[in-house]
Design an enzyme around this catalytic site. Structure first.
Site, PDB file in Angstrom:
ATOM      1  N   ASP A 101      40.299  34.285  27.760  1.00  0.00           N
ATOM      2  CA  ASP A 101      41.722  34.523  27.538  1.00  0.00           C
ATOM      3  C   ASP A 101      42.323  33.439  26.672  1.00  0.00           C
ATOM      4  O   ASP A 101      43.051  33.721  25.720  1.00  0.00           O
ATOM      5  CB  ASP A 101      42.459  34.551  28.872  1.00  0.00           C
ATOM      6  CG  ASP A 101      42.037  35.721  29.701  1.00  0.00           C
ATOM      7  OD1 ASP A 101      42.111  35.631  30.934  1.00  0.00           O
ATOM      8  OD2 ASP A 101      41.632  36.726  29.103  1.00  0.00           O
TER       9      ASP A 101
ATOM     10  N   ASP B 287      39.252  45.064  28.021  1.00  0.00           N
ATOM     11  CA  ASP B 287      39.515  44.224  29.181  1.00  0.00           C
ATOM     12  C   ASP B 287      40.148  45.045  30.286  1.00  0.00           C
ATOM     13  O   ASP B 287      39.735  44.991  31.445  1.00  0.00           O
ATOM     14  CB  ASP B 287      40.466  43.113  28.745  1.00  0.00           C
ATOM     15  CG  ASP B 287      40.378  41.941  29.676  1.00  0.00           C
ATOM     16  OD1 ASP B 287      41.330  41.167  29.730  1.00  0.00           O
ATOM     17  OD2 ASP B 287      39.345  41.807  30.356  1.00  0.00           O
TER      18      ASP B 287
END
Lengths: 468, 232
Positions: A386, A258
């Site tokens: 997330d 990420d």
């Protein structure tokens, strides 16, 4: 890739639109995404100065500079509210996941693995297990990378239909199939008798309303609730089908990925966000959770205040109906991306689809209206991926930790603090930021530390009834 | 009661929630470090030796108390800096949240976390089958645990207020008083299961701390009387 995308070009683009009110009005808020996450600023000192100083430097257009600063302050003032607006859904998602894990045993039984993780962890030696889990993680990560790149490519070449279809199918799968399984397991756990017709009706209603809410219009709260539910479902699937070490490794590697994907200039997520910004489109609604309601179909952001300032919003919104529909397409596509990919997989395997897309955007949405007095409109967007990974972490902690609730609580607090810090950084940097790394790192550290170090200590203390 | 405190006073204002979570986080970190120390000490020593283990545990507890206070201090420093930032940001030039409120919230954060950690496994086990104290241990285990936890949470809240006040006005004796009180309360729990030795002093200390904090926060007996008279 959760980006708190306060993507610099976008920011500047937003600046540009500031100056030209017409453009600004006609363009949807997408562009007006100025990330202002000031909440953290409120909490941490030094930022304010840098914030306000940074403002002029960011503001190339001096015309609205003063407005900018006022906005800045207003935003900062409401920053805490935005953080809470993100806290609540993340907390809800985690609570749902933990509650399910604790009560429904289906999700902790090992019923096999996804084909993405072909190597088993029931090996004889520790070394072999480690190797297997590393290989599993590598396969999963490469799958995700491929998916993300595919998504970006599709988006770049405007294959919106493809993405759209993918998204639809993916959310169909989630909403119907997985909630069916979930409902079935809950009924089994509580020994509730239920006939197929009722179940069919319930699932049908749930699914159809969900599809409408997520992909089209719907009340903000309902859309948020649906997004939370599908994140929780996905997280549960992950928890069930990923073996232990693999899961932890994947979490760690995903946060690194990420970080890389969002911050590197050539990162796929960054390109995605940039392209979206260039085209003045919002990112995929089905993959992003927004905290402010900009009345945009796709950009459902929770912002009750925004609704109060409905007049501003509505004028703002009405001016961009076209954009919205277009955005919708674009956003829907995002979701579809992963789903399509999943289609090719075994049905039993959970859809990983949302991950890349969901992580695609944590954007602070400064859906700044033309007027400078709408701090509420600015919201934060957090990618669904997330949510999913946070919940996976907490769910795994509650499922497999020896410290049980202590560990779960510790991980929960760690993740929330990580989120705070990330939002703080968002306020400082005003670019798309990955929301995963900090929180996941804290969560992992706290999980392992609490499980191994704190748990024996607390056990001993409780045994003797000492209090610290 | 702690939950009630939370709902009524903190949940309204998002800033306070953040401070609360951050406070809990700091407590957690202090706990982590102290258990790390304890763990190392245990590993380095003989696991079979009972009294030694208990001694180590006591040492661990004391150390943890000290660490907690140290982290409270660190948190205070952080909040001080944050207040300056908030003042700079706010529109009318004064901070939206005062240092006393912060002290209160921080104390609650610490308290909640410590209470949660002390109680939650107990509660989870209480749901399951089994009888308390079947092996000759006290049957009041759950009850006393609950009371002890509650008193600890309150104490943390009051200590938070006292501590911050002491730091604000640079009265070192206040700070040392808080630390000493904390040590005393933890130490008194060593007398468990002789509950009278631990619960009673703790409650007394809590009453003292409450009165002290109340007077520091600007209250007075007159206010108290008016409040009570209004109500009834």
């Amino acid at each position: 890739m959760t980006e708190l995308s306060a993507h610099l070009p976008q920011f500047q683009h937003g600046q540009l639109t500031e100056n030209f009110p017409d453009n600004h009005l006609s363009n949807t808020n997408d562009n007006s995404e100025r990330r202002r996450h000031d909440n953290s600023e409120r909490r941490r000192n030094d930022n304010p100065e840098s914030e306000t100083n940074g403002q002029p430097h960011n503001n190339t257009q001096q015309v609205v500079e003063q407005d900018e600063e006022e906005d800045e302050e207003l935003t900062l003032k409401y920053g805490a509210k935005h953080v809470i607006m993100l806290f609540v859904p993340v907390t809800l998602c985690m609570v749902v996941v933990v509650a399910t894990i604790k009560s429904v045993s289906f999700y902790t039984r090992k019923d096999g693995q996804l084909i993405y993780t072909p190597f088993t962890e029931e090996t004889e030696t520790v070394g072999q297990r480690a190797l297997n889990s590393i290989l599993n993680a590598a396969i999963m990560i490469s799958v995700i990378i491929v998916m993300t790149i595919l998504l970006v490519v599709l988006y770049k070449y405007r294959c919106y239909k493809v993405i759209h279809g993918w998204l639809i199918i993916s959310s169909l799968l989630l909403l119907f199939f997985f909630s069916f399984i979930y409902l079935g397991e809950v009924f089994k756990t509580y020994n509730v008798a239920m006939d197929y017709i009722t179940v069919a009706l319930m699932i049908w209603n749930f699914g159809v309303v969900g599809m409408i809410c997520i992909h089209w219009k719907g009340p903000l709260r309902l859309q948020q609730a649906y997004l939370i539910m599908i994140s929780a479902l996905m997280a549960l699937v992950f928890i069930k089908y990923l073996p232990e070490w693999t899961a932890w490794l994947i979490l760690a590697v995903i946060s690194v990925y990420d970080l890389v994907a969002v911050l590197c200039p050539k990162g796929p997520l960054r390109m995605l966000v940039e392209t979206a910004q260039e085209r003045n489109e919002t990112l995929f609604p089905a993959l992003i959770y927004s905290s402010t309601m900009i009345w945009l179909v796709n950009m459902a952001e929770e912002d009750p205040e925004a609704q109060r300032k409905a007049s501003k919003n509505s004028t703002y919104d009405k001016q961009a109906p076209a954009n919205q529909t277009q955005n919708e397409d674009a956003e829907a596509d995002d979701g579809g991306f992963s789903q399509e990919w999943q289609q090719q997989r075994d049905n039993r395997i959970g859809p990983i689809e949302s991950t890349p897309e969901s992580r695609a955007a944590v954007q602070a949405l400064p859906s700044h209206s033309q007027t400078s007095e709408d701090p509420e409109e600015r919201g934060v967007k957090l990618g669904l991926g997330d949510f999913i990974f946070y919940s996976v972490l907490v769910g795994k902690a509650s499922a497999t930790a020896s410290g049980d609730w202590n560990t779960t609580l510790a991980c929960f607090v760690a993740i929330l603090i990580g989120l705070c810090l990330t939002l703080l950084l968002l306020a400082i940097f005003k670019k798309a930021l990955p929301a995963l790394p900090i929180s996941i790192t804290f969560g992992l550290v706290f999980y392992f530390a609490t499980d191994n170090l704190v748990q024996p200590f607390m056990d001993q203390l409780a045994f003797h009834q000492f209090y610290i | 009661p702690a939950l009630g405190l939370f709902l009524f006073t903190i949940a309204r204002d998002p800033l306070r929630i953040i401070i609360l979570i951050a406070g809990a986080f700091f407590w957690l970190v202090s706990l982590l470090l102290s258990s790390l120390i304890w763990f190392i000490a245990v590993k380095a020593s003989d696991p079979q030796d009972e009294p030694l283990q208990k001694g180590l545990l006591i040492f661990g507890v004391m150390f943890s108390v000290l660490l907690q206070e140290a982290f409270r201090f660190l948190y205070y420093k952080l909040l001080r800096k944050a207040i300056e930032g908030l003042v700079a940001l706010s529109e009318d030039g004064c901070s939206p949240i005062s240092i006393q409120q912060m002290a209160y919230v921080a104390g609650v954060g610490f308290g909640l976390m410590s209470g949660a950690f002390s109680m939650i496994n107990l509660l989870a086990d209480a749901l399951g089958p089994g009888t308390v104290g079947i092996h000759g241990d006290s049957q009041l285990y759950f009850l006393t645990s609950a009371f002890m936890t509650m008193v600890l949470i309150f104490l943390h809240t009051f200590w938070g207020i006292l501590f911050f006040h002491g730091c604000e006005h640079r009265r070192w004796w206040e700070i040392t008083a808080v630390v000493v009180m904390h040590l005393a309360v933890s130490g008194s729990t060593f007398c468990n299961p002789l509950y009278v030795g631990s619960l009673v002093p703790s409650y007394l200390l809590m009453a003292a701390a409450a009165a002290w904090a109340y007077s520091l926060s600007g209250g007075s007996t007159q206010n108290l009387r008016r409040f009570l008279l209004c109500k009834f």
